[in-house]
Design a protein around this motif. Structure first.
Motif, mmCIF file in Angstrom:
data_model
loop_
_atom_site.group_PDB
_atom_site.id
_atom_site.type_symbol
_atom_site.label_atom_id
_atom_site.label_comp_id
_atom_site.label_asym_id
_atom_site.label_seq_id
_atom_site.Cartn_x
_atom_site.Cartn_y
_atom_site.Cartn_z
ATOM 1 N N SER A 68 0.816 -1.217 0.000
ATOM 2 C CA SER A 68 0.000 0.000 0.000
ATOM 3 C C SER A 68 0.855 1.276 0.000
ATOM 4 C CB SER A 68 -0.973 -0.042 1.186
ATOM 5 O OG SER A 68 -1.977 0.929 1.052
ATOM 6 N N MET A 69 0.795 2.067 1.083
ATOM 7 C CA MET A 69 1.527 3.332 1.152
ATOM 8 C C MET A 69 3.027 3.161 0.979
ATOM 9 S SD MET A 69 1.885 5.779 4.460
ATOM 10 C CE MET A 69 3.036 7.147 4.498
ATOM 11 N N ALA A 70 3.552 1.974 1.285
ATOM 12 C CA ALA A 70 4.993 1.741 1.146
ATOM 13 C C ALA A 70 5.445 1.861 -0.302
ATOM 14 C CB ALA A 70 5.375 0.376 1.710
ATOM 15 N N GLY A 71 4.492 1.908 -1.245
ATOM 16 C CA GLY A 71 4.846 2.170 -2.630
ATOM 17 C C GLY A 71 5.485 3.534 -2.835
ATOM 18 N N LEU A 72 5.302 4.438 -1.880
ATOM 19 C CA LEU A 72 5.949 5.750 -1.961
ATOM 20 C C LEU A 72 7.418 5.684 -1.554
ATOM 21 C CD1 LEU A 72 3.193 7.985 -0.262
ATOM 22 C CD2 LEU A 72 3.500 7.529 -2.721
ATOM 23 N N SER A 73 7.729 4.915 -0.534
ATOM 24 C CA SER A 73 9.074 4.910 0.039
ATOM 25 C C SER A 73 9.974 3.808 -0.485
ATOM 26 C CB SER A 73 8.987 4.807 1.567
ATOM 27 O OG SER A 73 8.215 3.681 1.957
ATOM 28 N N ALA A 74 9.435 2.622 -0.728
ATOM 29 C CA ALA A 74 10.284 1.489 -1.111
ATOM 30 C C ALA A 74 11.048 1.716 -2.421
ATOM 31 C CB ALA A 74 9.450 0.213 -1.186
ATOM 32 N N PRO A 75 10.431 2.292 -3.471
ATOM 33 C CA PRO A 75 11.211 2.523 -4.694
ATOM 34 C C PRO A 75 12.396 3.466 -4.476
ATOM 35 C CG PRO A 75 8.866 2.690 -5.138
ATOM 36 C CD PRO A 75 9.019 2.659 -3.653
ATOM 37 N N VAL A 76 12.228 4.436 -3.605
ATOM 38 C CA VAL A 76 13.333 5.359 -3.310
ATOM 39 C C VAL A 76 14.431 4.614 -2.567
ATOM 40 C CG1 VAL A 76 13.972 7.565 -2.298
ATOM 41 C CG2 VAL A 76 11.661 7.247 -3.194
ATOM 42 N N ALA A 77 14.034 3.782 -1.617
ATOM 43 C CA ALA A 77 15.015 2.977 -0.885
ATOM 44 C C ALA A 77 15.778 2.059 -1.827
ATOM 45 C CB ALA A 77 14.320 2.170 0.200
ATOM 46 N N ALA A 78 15.113 1.603 -2.882
ATOM 47 C CA ALA A 78 15.753 0.694 -3.837
ATOM 48 C C ALA A 78 16.887 1.352 -4.603
ATOM 49 C CB ALA A 78 14.714 0.141 -4.807
ATOM 50 N N THR A 79 16.936 2.679 -4.615
ATOM 51 C CA THR A 79 18.038 3.384 -5.272
ATOM 52 C C THR A 79 19.235 3.551 -4.342
ATOM 53 O OG1 THR A 79 17.317 5.632 -4.639
ATOM 54 C CG2 THR A 79 16.368 4.687 -6.654
ATOM 55 N N ARG A 80 19.049 3.237 -3.067
ATOM 56 C CA ARG A 80 20.108 3.445 -2.073
ATOM 57 C C ARG A 80 20.595 2.155 -1.439
ATOM 58 N NH1 ARG A 80 17.682 7.551 2.068
ATOM 59 N NH2 ARG A 80 19.515 6.796 3.170
ATOM 60 N N ALA A 81 20.050 1.032 -1.872
ATOM 61 C CA ALA A 81 20.440 -0.260 -1.320
ATOM 62 C C ALA A 81 20.536 -1.264 -2.459
ATOM 63 C CB ALA A 81 19.428 -0.725 -0.271
#
Length: 229
Positions: A68-81
């Motif tokens: 759900s809402m984690a669709g906002l944050s997880a893609p950004v995290a994927a650029t840093r990990a």
């Protein structure tokens, strides 16, 4: 063995994954379920991303699952990990520069939910009832457990931040939607996924919270994605 990082949606914590975690661990996988700063009125989207990145640490090739809402944050995290696969489950799919608050009108979610409610014979103007919208397909014992847990007041703060990426991250992405999702109706999810990612989502049974209602089926999909990556 793989590492799954499971990120909950709005107003949720790591307990959201309590029925999924043991199923993945029984298959030999490491499972990480970070608690996001949902109740912190000062925590913006960046704080959510930081929490995910810190939970991943120096692990490589992780499978990052966003509810759900984690669709906002997880893609950004994927650029840093070091993320091998990003899986969106009944998730918001943001556009560059769009805030989480703007996402609803920009995608047409209110109109889609209202139309789906009317088609199903539900009153779209009835007071919000989490059981009707989110919990309608949970087994009785799980429903009782969820309703007995102290509520988490989700801060609106992260919905005010523009999505910071210029484009979707260059990470293999799968989208899994639920056929009886009353918040993000099926036709709506199909359309938004096509428009924003150019892919056709996969579909599974159940409503907006498959980790609670259908954990076994969700794990089968996650494992299928892992094996095909």
């Amino acid at each position: 063995m793989s590492t799954y990082v499971l990120v909950p949606g709005a107003g949720s914590d790591s307990a959201h994954w309590n029925r999924v975690r043991p199923l993945l661990e029984a298959r030999g996988h490491e499972v990480i379920t970070p608690d996001l700063p949902a109740a912190d009125p000062e925590a913006g989207l960046g704080a959510y991303v930081d929490t995910i990145v810190e939970a991943i640490g120096d692990r490589s090739g992780v499978i990052l699952v966003a509810q759900s809402m984690a669709g906002l944050s997880a893609p950004v995290a994927a650029t840093r990990a070091d993320v091998a696969l990003l899986v969106l489950v009944a998730a918001m799919i943001p556009a560059p520069g769009e805030t989480g608050g703007q996402w609803w009108a920009a995608t047409g979610q209110p109109e889609a939910q209202r139309a789906a409610d009317l088609a199903a014979g539900r009153d779209p103007d009835a007071p919000f009832d989490p059981v009707v919208t989110f919990l309608h397909d949970l087994p009785p014992d799980v429903l009782d457990e969820v309703l007995a847990a102290p509520p988490i007041d989700q801060s609106d703060r992260p919905f005010a931040d523009p999505w910071p990426l210029a484009a979707w991250p260059d990470v293999p992405t799968r989208v899994l939607v639920c056929r009886d999702d009353r918040l993000f109706p099926l036709a709506f999810q199909r359309r938004v996924t096509r428009e924003r990612l150019g892919i056709t989502p996969d579909e599974m049974e159940g409503g907006h919270l498959p980790a609670l209602a259908h954990p076994g089926a969700l794990v089968e999909w996650l494992e299928r994605y892992r094996e095909s990556t």
